[in-house]
Design a protein around this motif. Structure first.
Motif, PDB file in Angstrom:
ATOM      1  N   LEU A  71      38.977 -25.429 130.800  1.00  0.00           N
ATOM      2  CA  LEU A  71      38.419 -24.141 130.387  1.00  0.00           C
ATOM      3  C   LEU A  71      36.900 -24.182 130.311  1.00  0.00           C
ATOM      4  O   LEU A  71      36.220 -23.219 130.685  1.00  0.00           O
ATOM      5  CB  LEU A  71      38.984 -23.737 129.023  1.00  0.00           C
ATOM      6  CG  LEU A  71      40.435 -23.252 129.000  1.00  0.00           C
ATOM      7  CD1 LEU A  71      40.892 -23.059 127.557  1.00  0.00           C
ATOM      8  CD2 LEU A  71      40.566 -21.951 129.766  1.00  0.00           C
ATOM      9  N   SER A  72      36.345 -25.301 129.831  1.00  0.00           N
ATOM     10  CA  SER A  72      34.904 -25.389 129.654  1.00  0.00           C
ATOM     11  C   SER A  72      34.166 -25.228 130.977  1.00  0.00           C
ATOM     12  O   SER A  72      33.086 -24.634 131.034  1.00  0.00           O
ATOM     13  CB  SER A  72      34.526 -26.719 128.996  1.00  0.00           C
ATOM     14  OG  SER A  72      34.777 -27.808 129.871  1.00  0.00           O
ATOM     15  N   VAL A  73      34.757 -25.732 132.067  1.00  0.00           N
ATOM     16  CA  VAL A  73      34.101 -25.625 133.372  1.00  0.00           C
ATOM     17  C   VAL A  73      34.064 -24.170 133.826  1.00  0.00           C
ATOM     18  O   VAL A  73      33.070 -23.713 134.399  1.00  0.00           O
ATOM     19  CB  VAL A  73      34.816 -26.500 134.408  1.00  0.00           C
ATOM     20  CG1 VAL A  73      34.184 -26.338 135.791  1.00  0.00           C
ATOM     21  CG2 VAL A  73      34.773 -27.964 133.981  1.00  0.00           C
ATOM     22  N   MET A  74      35.132 -23.417 133.560  1.00  0.00           N
ATOM     23  CA  MET A  74      35.135 -21.998 133.947  1.00  0.00           C
ATOM     24  C   MET A  74      34.072 -21.214 133.189  1.00  0.00           C
ATOM     25  O   MET A  74      33.377 -20.363 133.752  1.00  0.00           O
ATOM     26  CB  MET A  74      36.519 -21.401 133.707  1.00  0.00           C
ATOM     27  CG  MET A  74      37.528 -21.790 134.777  1.00  0.00           C
ATOM     28  SD  MET A  74      39.059 -20.878 134.624  1.00  0.00           S
ATOM     29  CE  MET A  74      39.728 -21.591 133.134  1.00  0.00           C
ATOM     30  N   PHE A  75      33.944 -21.487 131.896  1.00  0.00           N
ATOM     31  CA  PHE A  75      32.943 -20.756 131.122  1.00  0.00           C
ATOM     32  C   PHE A  75      31.529 -21.250 131.438  1.00  0.00           C
ATOM     33  O   PHE A  75      30.554 -20.514 131.258  1.00  0.00           O
ATOM     34  CB  PHE A  75      33.255 -20.851 129.636  1.00  0.00           C
ATOM     35  CG  PHE A  75      34.447 -20.031 129.238  1.00  0.00           C
ATOM     36  CD1 PHE A  75      34.366 -18.651 129.211  1.00  0.00           C
ATOM     37  CD2 PHE A  75      35.658 -20.627 128.932  1.00  0.00           C
ATOM     38  CE1 PHE A  75      35.474 -17.875 128.874  1.00  0.00           C
ATOM     39  CE2 PHE A  75      36.765 -19.873 128.597  1.00  0.00           C
ATOM     40  CZ  PHE A  75      36.662 -18.484 128.568  1.00  0.00           C
ATOM     41  N   LEU A  76      31.421 -22.471 131.944  1.00  0.00           N
ATOM     42  CA  LEU A  76      30.131 -22.935 132.449  1.00  0.00           C
ATOM     43  C   LEU A  76      29.724 -22.113 133.662  1.00  0.00           C
ATOM     44  O   LEU A  76      28.559 -21.717 133.799  1.00  0.00           O
ATOM     45  CB  LEU A  76      30.219 -24.421 132.816  1.00  0.00           C
ATOM     46  CG  LEU A  76      29.006 -25.021 133.537  1.00  0.00           C
ATOM     47  CD1 LEU A  76      27.746 -24.909 132.681  1.00  0.00           C
ATOM     48  CD2 LEU A  76      29.278 -26.479 133.909  1.00  0.00           C
ATOM     49  N   PHE A  77      30.684 -21.839 134.546  1.00  0.00           N
ATOM     50  CA  PHE A  77      30.399 -20.978 135.691  1.00  0.00           C
ATOM     51  C   PHE A  77      29.929 -19.602 135.225  1.00  0.00           C
ATOM     52  O   PHE A  77      28.979 -19.033 135.771  1.00  0.00           O
ATOM     53  CB  PHE A  77      31.647 -20.836 136.563  1.00  0.00           C
ATOM     54  CG  PHE A  77      31.557 -19.712 137.562  1.00  0.00           C
ATOM     55  CD1 PHE A  77      30.842 -19.872 138.740  1.00  0.00           C
ATOM     56  CD2 PHE A  77      32.168 -18.495 137.323  1.00  0.00           C
ATOM     57  CE1 PHE A  77      30.744 -18.839 139.654  1.00  0.00           C
ATOM     58  CE2 PHE A  77      32.080 -17.453 138.228  1.00  0.00           C
ATOM     59  CZ  PHE A  77      31.365 -17.632 139.391  1.00  0.00           C
ATOM     60  N   LYS A  78      30.599 -19.057 134.218  1.00  0.00           N
ATOM     61  CA  LYS A  78      30.215 -17.740 133.699  1.00  0.00           C
ATOM     62  C   LYS A  78      28.769 -17.754 133.214  1.00  0.00           C
ATOM     63  O   LYS A  78      27.979 -16.852 133.534  1.00  0.00           O
ATOM     64  CB  LYS A  78      31.151 -17.345 132.558  1.00  0.00           C
ATOM     65  CG  LYS A  78      30.897 -15.975 131.949  1.00  0.00           C
ATOM     66  CD  LYS A  78      31.980 -15.657 130.916  1.00  0.00           C
ATOM     67  CE  LYS A  78      31.847 -14.226 130.391  1.00  0.00           C
ATOM     68  NZ  LYS A  78      30.674 -14.049 129.545  1.00  0.00           N
ATOM     69  N   ALA A  79      28.402 -18.786 132.471  1.00  0.00           N
ATOM     70  CA  ALA A  79      27.026 -18.884 131.982  1.00  0.00           C
ATOM     71  C   ALA A  79      26.043 -19.023 133.138  1.00  0.00           C
ATOM     72  O   ALA A  79      24.967 -18.416 133.137  1.00  0.00           O
ATOM     73  CB  ALA A  79      26.899 -20.077 131.032  1.00  0.00           C
ATOM     74  N   PHE A  80      26.420 -19.803 134.146  1.00  0.00           N
ATOM     75  CA  PHE A  80      25.557 -20.002 135.302  1.00  0.00           C
ATOM     76  C   PHE A  80      25.264 -18.673 135.997  1.00  0.00           C
ATOM     77  O   PHE A  80      24.107 -18.351 136.300  1.00  0.00           O
ATOM     78  CB  PHE A  80      26.231 -20.979 136.273  1.00  0.00           C
ATOM     79  CG  PHE A  80      25.545 -21.106 137.597  1.00  0.00           C
ATOM     80  CD1 PHE A  80      24.446 -21.933 137.748  1.00  0.00           C
ATOM     81  CD2 PHE A  80      26.002 -20.404 138.699  1.00  0.00           C
ATOM     82  CE1 PHE A  80      23.814 -22.052 138.971  1.00  0.00           C
ATOM     83  CE2 PHE A  80      25.382 -20.510 139.927  1.00  0.00           C
ATOM     84  CZ  PHE A  80      24.281 -21.338 140.056  1.00  0.00           C
ATOM     85  N   VAL A  81      26.302 -17.890 136.250  1.00  0.00           N
ATOM     86  CA  VAL A  81      26.121 -16.618 136.953  1.00  0.00           C
ATOM     87  C   VAL A  81      25.297 -15.649 136.123  1.00  0.00           C
ATOM     88  O   VAL A  81      24.402 -14.972 136.627  1.00  0.00           O
ATOM     89  CB  VAL A  81      27.486 -16.004 137.313  1.00  0.00           C
ATOM     90  CG1 VAL A  81      27.313 -14.606 137.892  1.00  0.00           C
ATOM     91  CG2 VAL A  81      28.211 -16.892 138.313  1.00  0.00           C
TER      92      VAL A  81
END
Length: 637
Positions: free
Chosen positions: A280-290
């Protein structure tokens, strides 16, 4: 800007595929069905390393079959990516300006579209597979002149960055300074110069004091200085032991996320948590990146595409159910693969793509709102379009006829006449016939809305099944499972989903759904007026008389309890009622027995099903339509 359509030819397991995409698209299917191939086709086509040797295609990417055992011989791999505005001027003005050389405009609606083709074939002179990127016009011919400039690809990729998250997401990699998201985020951090210099002085001071605190550390530092005696140069160097970061980047590069699951639990680095939290943390990392830096690295108008494999990995069922909402809220366009029936429960039907392997390769099925035929525009169809009430339109930006529902036969004949007498009439009529036939599988939003309400519980199960058996209620649901086990054909083991349609919608919507998504199906209903009505409603959904005869059957004696009594099962049924405490059941006549069974339909059926599962002779005495359906499920297409 987002991908609206992907056409694939001769790529891995895919001989031909034409897939429509929305804001979120979920691919489901068995292992090795071709889901990852679809994601890789997008990744290779939209790579930012365009034109380089070895950009992703190898001999293993070429579709092989009996007629093509050698990947170097035959048709090339072709991947076409289409992007189209939903309404005119949906894309930003700067995007239109920068990509005007490759944009195609519909002169009627003003909607813009872009078609990019990536192909790869064996070049004997090069002794390698050579990829080619090009933009196309509406006739699917490569653009020339300004439309063929290499800079167009560079600009295009800046507007449509693609990011790929594999099923095996490693937190140590994704949260390292080298990762596609975390590292780029860290590098955008700006530390004011005065603070950076002050931090360096503090680090140096603390490092010196730590070295002085123990003679062992000082001796170690002195010993390492001997490096300069071996690796000598004109200006002798020196070595030092560093216990603290040398500068602020060293600090940032070692930054890590810590997480506390509950108030009374310890704070731990992500790598020390379970795989579910890490994923899950990797998906929300993507969200923060975008949200934070995508537009700084690409164009301000850029829209990210996230290709995401199995986001539910390592999550428990309740978390997998709620995950859909988080995935759908991620920024950009999402293309997701999943094996989880729990995750699928909340995915809208039109966002699902069923991927399966058939004899000639991968097939992708969906529930589209429209059906397209690539045919040229002729003046004769303008009147047909105008009189269709919005059912038929013509997309000049892509040179395609568009059907927004099932095409009536009279309008189909009008279209055939409009394209008669041309040199290419045969090809056009074939395209129109295919669009007309597939349009008969159209399911309206109103019909799907009923399934959204009633069938949420069983959605995940039925879409991961191989075949469907439709029965009326819970009694039949229990009974056919027991009969099948007694006959040596366990329905669960063979991927058969039993759908009790009275509790989940209506039989005709499941029949239409099965046809559209390619699930072989059968239905057994009661032999009463209600059962006759069910079959009539299925037949009204453009099923032929032959198919109705092949796929539907009814109980000849009436409803289930009447049929069980007619089949001579009174003793077994009375014994079940007695076991429930109804000692008077022994003396019941047939009418009284039927009435008593109807008062506890699911209860007696569950016991009878268990008895059938354990007694093959009893299973053979069960109603013939059920037994015939179970036998017909073997190899059903």
């Amino acid at each position: 800007m987002k991908i609206s359509r992907l056409k694939i030819s001769n790529f891995r397991s895919i001989k031909e595929a034409d897939i429509q995409f929305g804001a979120v698209t979920v691919l489901i299917g068995t292992n090795n069905a071709g889901k990852s191939a679809i994601l890789d086709a997008i990744r290779i086509a939209l790579t930012r390393r365009w034109g380089q040797r070895g950009t992703g295609f190898t001999e293993y990417d070429v579709h092989l079959c009996e007629g093509r055992p050698d990947p170097k011989v035959g048709d090339p791999v072709v991947i076409e990516v289409e992007l189209q505005e939903a309404v005119a001027n949906e894309w930003p003005e700067d995007l239109h300006s920068e990509l005007e050389d490759i944009i195609q405009l519909d002169p009627i609606t003003g909607r813009a579209s872009i078609i990019m083709r990536v192909s790869c074939s064996w070049e004997a002179a090069e002794e390698s597979f050579v990829p080619r990127w090009e933009f196309l016009n509406v006739d699917r011919n490569a653009l020339a002149g300004r439309g063929a400039r290499a800079v167009n690809l560079q600009e295009f990729f800046q507007f449509l960055p693609v990011f790929y998250l594999e099923a095996l997401r490693d937190v140590a990699d994704e949260f390292s300074s080298r990762s596609q998201f975390w590292g780029k985020l860290l590098r955008t951090v700006q530390i004011p110069e005065p603070l950076e210099q002050k931090s360096k002085r503090i680090f140096d001071l603390l490092n010196r004091r730590l070295l002085e605190a123990d003679p062992l550390l000082a001796d170690l530092a002195t010993g390492l200085s001997n490096i300069s005696r071996v690796a000598t140069s004109d200006a002798p160097g020196q070595a030092d032991l560093r216990l603290l970061p040398l500068n602020t980047w060293d600090i940032l590069s070692k930054a890590e996320v810590i997480y506390q699951t509950e108030d009374n639990k310890p704070w731990l680095p992500l790598a020390r948590h379970g795989q579910g939290v890490q994923s899950l943390s990797v998906m929300f990392l993507f969200k923060a990146f975008v949200e934070l830096i995508l537009k700084d690295l690409y164009r301000p108008e850029s829209a990210a595409v996230l290709a995401l494999e199995e986001p539910e990995t390592h999550l428990h069922p309740q978390a997998a159910r709620s995950l859909w909402h988080h995935v759908s809220e991620l920024p950009g366009q999402k293309i997701v693969t999943t094996h989880s029936p729990y995750f699928l429960q909340h995915v809208p039907f039109r966002d699902i793509r069923v991927v399966r392997v058939e004899a000639d390769g991968t097939r992708v099925s969906s529930l589209p709102r429209e059906f397209r035929a690539s045919v040229p525009h002729v003046p004769q169809i303008d009147t047909i379009v105008a009189n269709s009430g919005g059912l038929i339109t013509y997309d000049r930006g892509l040179a395609e006829l568009v059907l927004s529902g099932a095409l009536p036969q009279n309008q189909y004949r009008d279209l055939l006449v409009a394209y008669g007498g041309r040199p290419d009439t045969a090809n056009i009529h074939a395209a129109l016939r295919k669009a007309s036939e597939t349009s008969q599988e159209f399911i309206s939003d109103a019909e799907l809305e009923k399934l959204e309400t009633f069938a949420r519980r069983i959605r995940g199960e039925i879409f991961f099944a191989r075949r469907w058996l439709l029965v009326e209620g819970q009694s039949e649901y229990h009974l056919v499972h027991g009969i099948a086990k007694g006959l040596g054909y366990d329905l669960d083991e063979h991927g058969v989903a039993v759908i009790d349609f009275q509790n989940n919608g209506s039989p005709e919507i499941f029949a239409v759904l099965a046809r559209a998504l390619g699930y072989p199906w059968l239905a057994v209903v009661d032999g009463d007026p209600a059962g006759d009505d069910y079959i009539a409603r299925i037949s009204a959904k453009s099923f032929s008389a032959e198919e109705i005869t092949r796929r539907t059957s009814s109980l000849p004696a009436g409803f289930l309890e009447e049929q069980l009594v007619a089949d001579g099962l009174q003793n077994e049924l009375k014994g079940i009622l007695v076991s429930f405490g109804n000692v008077g059941a022994v003396g019941f006549d047939d009418a009284t027995l039927i009435a008593a069974l109807e008062n506890d339909k699911s209860g007696y059926a569950a016991v009878l099903a268990k008895q059938c599962a354990e007694n093959a002779a009893l299973a053979q005495r069960m109603p013939e339509p059920f037994r015939n359906a179970i036998l017909a499920l073997r190899g059903l297409t």
